[in-house]
Design a protein around this motif. Structure first.
Motif, PDB file in Angstrom:
ATOM      1  N   LEU A   1      34.898  60.482  78.533  1.00 48.11           N
ATOM      2  CA  LEU A   1      34.762  61.037  77.187  1.00 48.11           C
ATOM      3  C   LEU A   1      35.107  62.514  77.134  1.00 48.11           C
ATOM      4  O   LEU A   1      35.605  62.997  76.115  1.00 48.11           O
ATOM      5  N   ARG A   2      34.825  63.233  78.226  1.00 46.21           N
ATOM      6  CA  ARG A   2      35.110  64.666  78.278  1.00 46.21           C
ATOM      7  C   ARG A   2      35.735  64.989  79.634  1.00 46.21           C
ATOM      8  O   ARG A   2      35.067  64.881  80.678  1.00 46.21           O
ATOM      9  N   ALA A   3      36.995  65.380  79.612  1.00 46.19           N
ATOM     10  CA  ALA A   3      37.730  65.600  80.862  1.00 46.19           C
ATOM     11  C   ALA A   3      37.157  66.743  81.688  1.00 46.19           C
ATOM     12  O   ALA A   3      37.321  66.769  82.908  1.00 46.19           O
ATOM     13  N   ASP A   4      36.474  67.690  81.026  1.00 41.37           N
ATOM     14  CA  ASP A   4      35.937  68.839  81.766  1.00 41.37           C
ATOM     15  C   ASP A   4      34.507  68.612  82.250  1.00 41.37           C
ATOM     16  O   ASP A   4      33.843  69.548  82.703  1.00 41.37           O
ATOM     17  N   TYR A   5      34.036  67.397  82.166  1.00 41.71           N
ATOM     18  CA  TYR A   5      32.644  67.101  82.546  1.00 41.71           C
ATOM     19  C   TYR A   5      32.431  67.437  84.024  1.00 41.71           C
ATOM     20  O   TYR A   5      33.161  66.950  84.892  1.00 41.71           O
ATOM     21  N   PRO A   6      31.437  68.267  84.364  1.00 39.28           N
ATOM     22  CA  PRO A   6      31.240  68.677  85.763  1.00 39.28           C
ATOM     23  C   PRO A   6      30.872  67.487  86.650  1.00 39.28           C
ATOM     24  O   PRO A   6      30.022  66.670  86.274  1.00 39.28           O
ATOM     25  N   PRO A   7      31.470  67.367  87.829  1.00 41.63           N
ATOM     26  CA  PRO A   7      31.128  66.260  88.736  1.00 41.63           C
ATOM     27  C   PRO A   7      29.640  66.210  89.084  1.00 41.63           C
ATOM     28  O   PRO A   7      29.053  65.131  89.156  1.00 41.63           O
ATOM     29  N   TRP A   8      29.008  67.375  89.305  1.00 44.37           N
ATOM     30  CA  TRP A   8      27.588  67.372  89.664  1.00 44.37           C
ATOM     31  C   TRP A   8      26.742  66.809  88.528  1.00 44.37           C
ATOM     32  O   TRP A   8      25.736  66.126  88.768  1.00 44.37           O
ATOM     33  N   LEU A   9      27.147  67.084  87.269  1.00 46.85           N
ATOM     34  CA  LEU A   9      26.374  66.586  86.136  1.00 46.85           C
ATOM     35  C   LEU A   9      26.579  65.090  85.956  1.00 46.85           C
ATOM     36  O   LEU A   9      25.622  64.358  85.646  1.00 46.85           O
ATOM     37  N   GLN A  10      27.798  64.601  86.168  1.00 42.61           N
ATOM     38  CA  GLN A  10      28.018  63.153  86.086  1.00 42.61           C
ATOM     39  C   GLN A  10      27.255  62.435  87.192  1.00 42.61           C
ATOM     40  O   GLN A  10      26.713  61.347  86.966  1.00 42.61           O
ATOM     41  N   GLU A  11      27.175  63.043  88.364  1.00 44.10           N
ATOM     42  CA  GLU A  11      26.396  62.453  89.461  1.00 44.10           C
ATOM     43  C   GLU A  11      24.940  62.270  89.023  1.00 44.10           C
ATOM     44  O   GLU A  11      24.342  61.205  89.239  1.00 44.10           O
ATOM     45  N   ILE A  12      24.369  63.294  88.408  1.00 42.33           N
ATOM     46  CA  ILE A  12      22.976  63.223  87.966  1.00 42.33           C
ATOM     47  C   ILE A  12      22.802  62.181  86.866  1.00 42.33           C
ATOM     48  O   ILE A  12      21.893  61.345  86.913  1.00 42.33           O
ATOM     49  N   VAL A  13      23.681  62.214  85.865  1.00 41.57           N
ATOM     50  CA  VAL A  13      23.555  61.307  84.725  1.00 41.57           C
ATOM     51  C   VAL A  13      23.665  59.853  85.164  1.00 41.57           C
ATOM     52  O   VAL A  13      22.826  59.005  84.811  1.00 41.57           O
ATOM     53  N   LEU A  14      24.688  59.528  85.939  1.00 36.83           N
ATOM     54  CA  LEU A  14      24.896  58.136  86.328  1.00 36.83           C
ATOM     55  C   LEU A  14      23.836  57.653  87.316  1.00 36.83           C
ATOM     56  O   LEU A  14      23.535  56.460  87.367  1.00 36.83           O
ATOM     57  N   ARG A  15      23.266  58.575  88.090  1.00 42.46           N
ATOM     58  CA  ARG A  15      22.164  58.154  88.967  1.00 42.46           C
ATOM     59  C   ARG A  15      20.939  57.792  88.133  1.00 42.46           C
ATOM     60  O   ARG A  15      20.244  56.818  88.422  1.00 42.46           O
ATOM     61  N   CYS A  16      20.674  58.567  87.081  1.00 41.05           N
ATOM     62  CA  CYS A  16      19.554  58.237  86.189  1.00 41.05           C
ATOM     63  C   CYS A  16      19.781  56.892  85.495  1.00 41.05           C
ATOM     64  O   CYS A  16      18.823  56.164  85.216  1.00 41.05           O
ATOM     65  N   LEU A  17      21.043  56.549  85.190  1.00 38.56           N
ATOM     66  CA  LEU A  17      21.364  55.359  84.414  1.00 38.56           C
ATOM     67  C   LEU A  17      21.669  54.142  85.271  1.00 38.56           C
ATOM     68  O   LEU A  17      22.185  53.145  84.757  1.00 38.56           O
ATOM     69  N   GLU A  18      21.354  54.203  86.547  1.00 33.99           N
ATOM     70  CA  GLU A  18      21.546  53.026  87.391  1.00 33.99           C
ATOM     71  C   GLU A  18      20.727  51.854  86.837  1.00 33.99           C
ATOM     72  O   GLU A  18      19.591  52.021  86.400  1.00 33.99           O
ATOM     73  N   ILE A  19      21.307  50.662  86.877  1.00 35.46           N
ATOM     74  CA  ILE A  19      20.618  49.481  86.347  1.00 35.46           C
ATOM     75  C   ILE A  19      19.375  49.164  87.168  1.00 35.46           C
ATOM     76  O   ILE A  19      18.300  48.895  86.610  1.00 35.46           O
ATOM     77  N   GLU A  20      19.508  49.188  88.477  1.00 37.23           N
ATOM     78  CA  GLU A  20      18.363  48.921  89.346  1.00 37.23           C
ATOM     79  C   GLU A  20      17.553  50.207  89.531  1.00 37.23           C
ATOM     80  O   GLU A  20      18.103  51.239  89.951  1.00 37.23           O
ATOM     81  N   PRO A  21      16.247  50.184  89.259  1.00 36.20           N
ATOM     82  CA  PRO A  21      15.438  51.398  89.405  1.00 36.20           C
ATOM     83  C   PRO A  21      15.507  52.027  90.786  1.00 36.20           C
ATOM     84  O   PRO A  21      15.434  53.250  90.919  1.00 36.20           O
ATOM     85  N   VAL A  22      15.670  51.212  91.825  1.00 35.90           N
ATOM     86  CA  VAL A  22      15.661  51.736  93.187  1.00 35.90           C
ATOM     87  C   VAL A  22      16.815  52.695  93.448  1.00 35.90           C
ATOM     88  O   VAL A  22      16.755  53.529  94.349  1.00 35.90           O
ATOM     89  N   TRP A  23      17.889  52.611  92.655  1.00 34.66           N
ATOM     90  CA  TRP A  23      19.046  53.478  92.847  1.00 34.66           C
ATOM     91  C   TRP A  23      18.954  54.756  92.026  1.00 34.66           C
ATOM     92  O   TRP A  23      19.813  55.628  92.143  1.00 34.66           O
ATOM     93  N   ARG A  24      17.935  54.878  91.203  1.00 34.69           N
ATOM     94  CA  ARG A  24      17.740  56.111  90.444  1.00 34.69           C
ATOM     95  C   ARG A  24      17.008  57.140  91.304  1.00 34.69           C
ATOM     96  O   ARG A  24      16.695  56.888  92.465  1.00 34.69           O
TER      97      ARG A  24
END
Length: 483
Positions: free
Chosen positions: A238-261
């Protein structure tokens, strides 16, 4: 009871009712006063007339049970409650200002501002979880901020208290919550996992930094169930300038399985406070969602569908502490640093989900001008970071469990204490050198840390005659003397 006793000018259990402040779908809010008190207060009254949602009444019962048990800056103070037999209500502190919902028209906001906001909310969640409560309705309208900056969580009608009956779970089969923010496991009836709040916070962070919700605006149960197997589009799409560290945090929070958050809200707050040390994985670079083969495997072979025993919230949080080891990298500290490593290894061996923060303080002079380079032209700060990583390498920790930090301060003890306070450290391991006249007169760093730390402290002394493997650390709880 159908008729309410609450109206302007009424006196209920000593509280004088003022104006109606807000009228929502589940409750109304009234300003109230108490004799000889200047504290701003609100009386929250549930909607109980004919045709109202029964879940609203049950949720209000939960709020009446939970709010008086909470304390601290991240929740509103509770001053009283009324029984359903006469007039149900709770009187709470009136937090000045508006909720985070007022910011929606400004989205997306800057990455740095979003990091700071969500970091404060993660800190509030960490405090709430240690009080045995899972919020289950994290969203912009449930979050306020004090003038001093702390995030305040409000609206506990959907919350779960680990030591109280869960009336919503007992009386209703459908999950209650705000659909765009609801964690996948909630759809399966799981209400005792604090990582559900981290999923909701990940949704909020995604929304505030992209302007779009990761799962859309759907409110149907069928649409919500897709998140049991379907991941969201990565923010970088959605945003090409999205920082890699921030995407790492966001997608870790949004993992389907709780154990991966993230295992705890404290771990999430730690990463948000130190973006430069976030360990990047494949999540950080993703531009597309998971392939259909993965989606179908999740849909028809899911681990979440198996019955699970009730979680012990306190035990779960205790198994994921943040451990800080204060390390001296100067010459002549090899024996003490080895003793520190042995002690840290013993602690980590019993806590496989613990996080280790290696800490060194670059002491500044009070009146001298400090130079960033040493006599050989090397950067002192970088050299010490390298030394900390070298110290930790024998521990063989996964990258996402280890960070190194070099602080610059005139007073090393105060710097260590401030780091522990700001990063919600659960345990400090620090070395104590042999006695000297200067330390006797002025006091040692380890003694000050042990005396004033907001957490447990282990002070390790260098070995004298005994071999290293016989070295024992000495543990201390806050308030005990340690020398």
């Amino acid at each position: 009871m159908v008729k309410t006793l609450v109206e302007p000018g009424a006196v209920i259990d000593g509280f004088t009712v003022g104006e109606r402040v807000h009228s929502g779908g589940m409750a109304t809010l009234w300003s109230v006063t108490w004799p000889d008190s200047d504290t701003p207060m609100l009386m929250k009254v549930p909607r109980i007339s004919e045709g109202e949602d029964p879940a609203a009444i049950v949720g209000f019962e939960m709020e009446q049970m939970i709010l008086p048990r909470l304390s601290g800056p991240h929740v509103p103070a509770c001053f009283g409650a009324g029984d359903f037999a006469r007039q149900p209500y709770v009187v709470i502190e009136r937090i000045p200002g508006k909720t985070l919902y007022e910011r929606l028209s400004e989205l997306p906001i800057s990455y740095e501002e979003a990091r700071a906001i969500v970091g404060k909310i993660a800190t509030a969640l960490a405090d709430l979880h240690t009080q045995n409560v899972i919020h289950h309705d994290i969203k912009p309208s449930s979050i306020m901020f004090r003038p001093t900056g702390e995030a305040v969580l409000i609206d506990f009608g959907l919350s779960h208290h680990n030591q109280l009956p869960d009336l919503l779970q007992e009386e209703f089969r459908l999950p209650y919550g705000t659909a765009p923010y609801m964690a996948p496991e909630r759809l399966l009836g799981v209400r005792d996992d604090p990582r559900s709040d981290l999923f909701s916070l990940g949704v909020l962070l995604y929304f505030f930094t992209t302007g779009e919700r990761p799962f859309g605006e759907t409110e149907t149960l069928r649409g919500m169930r897709r998140r049991l197997w379907r991941d969201p589009h990565p923010p970088r799409r959605l945003r090409a300038d999205y920082p890699p560290w921030l995407q790492e945090i966001v997608l870790r929070c949004l993992e389907i399985e709780p154990v991966w958050r993230y295992p705890t809200a404290s771990h999430l707050a730690f990463d948000l406070g130190h973006p430069g040390q976030v360990k990047l994985t494949a999540r950080a670079e993703r531009l597309v969602r998971d392939p259909l083969s993965t989606v179908w495997r999740r849909r028809f072979n899911r681990g979440l569908t198996h019955p699970k025993p009730k979680a012990d919230l306190a035990a779960q949080l205790a198994s994921c502490p943040i451990l800080t080891v204060a390390i001296d990298t100067t010459e002549g500290s090899e024996q003490l640093n080895e003793a520190l490593r042995v002690t840290a290894e013993r602690i980590l061996a019993t806590l496989p989900s613990a996080r280790l923060a290696c800490l060194n303080v670059l002491k500044l002079g009070r009146v001298t001008i400090d130079r960033t380079l040493d006599e050989e032209g090397n950067n002192k700060h970088i050299d010490r970071m390298v030394a900390l990583k070298h110290w930790a390498s024998p521990l063989k920790l996964d990258e996402d469990r280890l960070t190194v930090h070099v602080l610059e301060a005139i007073d090393p003890a105060s710097a260590i204490l401030e780091f522990a306070e700001a990063n919600h450290v659960d345990h400090i391991v620090i070395g104590a050198r042999q006695s000297s006249l200067v330390r006797t007169l002025l006091g040692s760093v380890s003694a000050k840390v042990a005396a004033e730390a907001p957490c447990s402290v282990t002070v390790v002394r260098p070995p004298r005659q005994a071999p290293l493997q016989e070295l024992e650390g000495t543990s201390k709880e806050p308030g005990e003397a340690m020398f």
